[in-house]
Enzyme design. Structure first.
Site, mmCIF file in Angstrom:
data_model
loop_
_atom_site.group_PDB
_atom_site.id
_atom_site.type_symbol
_atom_site.label_atom_id
_atom_site.label_comp_id
_atom_site.label_asym_id
_atom_site.label_seq_id
_atom_site.Cartn_x
_atom_site.Cartn_y
_atom_site.Cartn_z
ATOM 1 N N SER A 9 6.266 -2.612 5.570
ATOM 2 C CA SER A 9 6.351 -2.935 4.148
ATOM 3 C C SER A 9 7.764 -3.371 3.795
ATOM 4 O O SER A 9 8.716 -2.596 3.925
ATOM 5 C CB SER A 9 5.972 -1.713 3.301
ATOM 6 O OG SER A 9 6.267 -1.971 1.945
ATOM 7 N N HIS A 34 3.957 -6.845 5.158
ATOM 8 C CA HIS A 34 3.274 -6.357 3.961
ATOM 9 C C HIS A 34 4.164 -6.552 2.740
ATOM 10 O O HIS A 34 5.285 -6.051 2.689
ATOM 11 C CB HIS A 34 2.930 -4.872 4.127
ATOM 12 C CG HIS A 34 2.037 -4.337 3.056
ATOM 13 N ND1 HIS A 34 0.676 -4.558 3.036
ATOM 14 C CD2 HIS A 34 2.314 -3.591 1.957
ATOM 15 C CE1 HIS A 34 0.148 -3.964 1.977
ATOM 16 N NE2 HIS A 34 1.126 -3.374 1.304
ATOM 17 N N ASP A 36 4.575 -5.985 -1.188
ATOM 18 C CA ASP A 36 4.125 -5.194 -2.329
ATOM 19 C C ASP A 36 4.440 -5.928 -3.623
ATOM 20 O O ASP A 36 5.603 -6.055 -4.005
ATOM 21 C CB ASP A 36 4.808 -3.827 -2.321
ATOM 22 C CG ASP A 36 4.337 -2.958 -1.175
ATOM 23 O OD1 ASP A 36 3.176 -2.513 -1.216
ATOM 24 O OD2 ASP A 36 5.111 -2.729 -0.235
ATOM 25 N N MET A 38 4.161 -5.976 -7.542
ATOM 26 C CA MET A 38 3.938 -5.066 -8.667
ATOM 27 C C MET A 38 4.396 -5.724 -9.956
ATOM 28 O O MET A 38 5.431 -6.388 -9.982
ATOM 29 C CB MET A 38 4.710 -3.762 -8.455
ATOM 30 C CG MET A 38 4.452 -3.079 -7.121
ATOM 31 S SD MET A 38 5.364 -1.527 -7.004
ATOM 32 C CE MET A 38 5.227 -1.209 -5.236
ATOM 33 N N HIS A 67 -0.212 -7.489 -1.188
ATOM 34 C CA HIS A 67 -0.952 -6.433 -1.882
ATOM 35 C C HIS A 67 -0.578 -6.495 -3.358
ATOM 36 O O HIS A 67 0.522 -6.115 -3.746
ATOM 37 C CB HIS A 67 -0.582 -5.083 -1.265
ATOM 38 C CG HIS A 67 -1.143 -3.902 -1.994
ATOM 39 N ND1 HIS A 67 -0.634 -2.625 -1.829
ATOM 40 C CD2 HIS A 67 -2.177 -3.792 -2.879
ATOM 41 C CE1 HIS A 67 -1.325 -1.785 -2.592
ATOM 42 N NE2 HIS A 67 -2.254 -2.474 -3.232
ATOM 43 N N MET A 69 -0.591 -5.233 -6.792
ATOM 44 C CA MET A 69 -0.766 -4.090 -7.689
ATOM 45 C C MET A 69 -0.474 -4.603 -9.092
ATOM 46 O O MET A 69 0.578 -4.327 -9.682
ATOM 47 C CB MET A 69 0.170 -2.953 -7.281
ATOM 48 C CG MET A 69 -0.240 -2.311 -5.966
ATOM 49 S SD MET A 69 1.055 -1.300 -5.219
ATOM 50 C CE MET A 69 1.905 -2.566 -4.256
ATOM 51 N N MET A 138 -5.454 3.380 -0.426
ATOM 52 C CA MET A 138 -4.107 3.866 -0.725
ATOM 53 C C MET A 138 -3.999 5.351 -0.387
ATOM 54 O O MET A 138 -4.846 6.150 -0.775
ATOM 55 C CB MET A 138 -3.776 3.647 -2.201
ATOM 56 C CG MET A 138 -3.602 2.189 -2.595
ATOM 57 S SD MET A 138 -2.236 1.372 -1.713
ATOM 58 C CE MET A 138 -0.821 2.335 -2.271
ATOM 59 N N ASP A 172 -2.008 2.704 3.350
ATOM 60 C CA ASP A 172 -0.685 2.380 2.832
ATOM 61 C C ASP A 172 -0.147 3.554 2.027
ATOM 62 O O ASP A 172 -0.728 3.924 1.012
ATOM 63 C CB ASP A 172 -0.792 1.129 1.948
ATOM 64 C CG ASP A 172 0.541 0.702 1.353
ATOM 65 O OD1 ASP A 172 1.570 1.322 1.645
ATOM 66 O OD2 ASP A 172 0.537 -0.280 0.581
#
Length: 217
Positions: A9, A34, A36, A38, A67, A69, A138, A172
């Protein structure tokens, strides 16, 4: 069970030198990178978005595992496709029409994944599992790195694995050398790890050990 895929990540990387960190992780044996994403709304943190993915794409041929979010993930499909994302994983809790969103992602050529927050049961996605490339369970509350692994999420992984033996199942949150065995035994094969890899004395050795734990199941 599908073979292991290790996905460091980049949330645990140095945002001032992400391209270098991406290259280093690939050299250390990473299968995926990966990302993230957000939005400060769906989760209480704000991180990278499509413009950064687009910039990184110029510096790496690695598989960019994004990913999201975010609230209203539908609005970002084209942006991430144009940025060069390889996988678009959205949260089932963030959409009103998951089948339509899956189809929208598919049309761009990206792979598609569905993510589940800890309080969301596996049953929320089981009927969609044959339409996606991956399900992400998650193992922490999404939003911040460095949280402790939630072992009580493993029955959820087991439930999905039993019904879909050939599906990629990602975990994750809090994955490290002392928690990987629990995840691997439950049936997870796509392993996201941030702190455990980036802060390791040898990221290369850590990636190899995570891979071994999965592939020996």
């Amino acid at each position: 069970m599908p073979s292991a895929k290790i996905a460091p990540s980049l949330l645990s990387g140095d945002f001032a030198k992400l391209a270098e960190d991406c290259q280093y992780m690939v050299e250390c044996g990473a299968d995926y990178l990966h990302m993230d994403v957000m939005d400060g709304h769906f989760v209480p943190n704000l991180t990278l978005g499509a413009p950064i993915i687009k910039s990184l794409r110029k510096h790496t041929k690695a598989f960019l595992d994004c990913h999201l979010m975010v609230s209203h993930p539908e609005q970002w499909v084209e942006d991430f496709a144009n940025a060069g994302a390889d996988m678009f994983t959205f949260h089932i809790e963030a959409t009103q029409d998951a089948p339509a969103l899956i189809e929208s992602v598919r049309k761009t050529g990206m792979k598609v994944g569905i993510a589940l927050k800890p309080k969301t049961p596996a049953s929320a996605v089981l009927d969609l599992a044959d339409k996606v490339d991956m399900i992400l369970v998650m193992t922490v509350e999404p939003g911040f790195g460095g949280q402790s692994f939630m072992a009580d999420m493993m029955p959820k992984v087991q439930e999905i694995r039993q019904k879909y033996p050939n599906l990629d199942i990602q975990v994750d949150g809090g994955l490290a050398l002392d928690t990987i065995d629990q995840a691997a035994k439950a049936g997870a094969n796509v392993i996201v790890a941030g702190t455990a890899i980036f802060k390791a004395e040898s990221p290369k050795d850590t990636i190899a050990l995570l891979r071994k734990a999965v592939d020996e199941q």
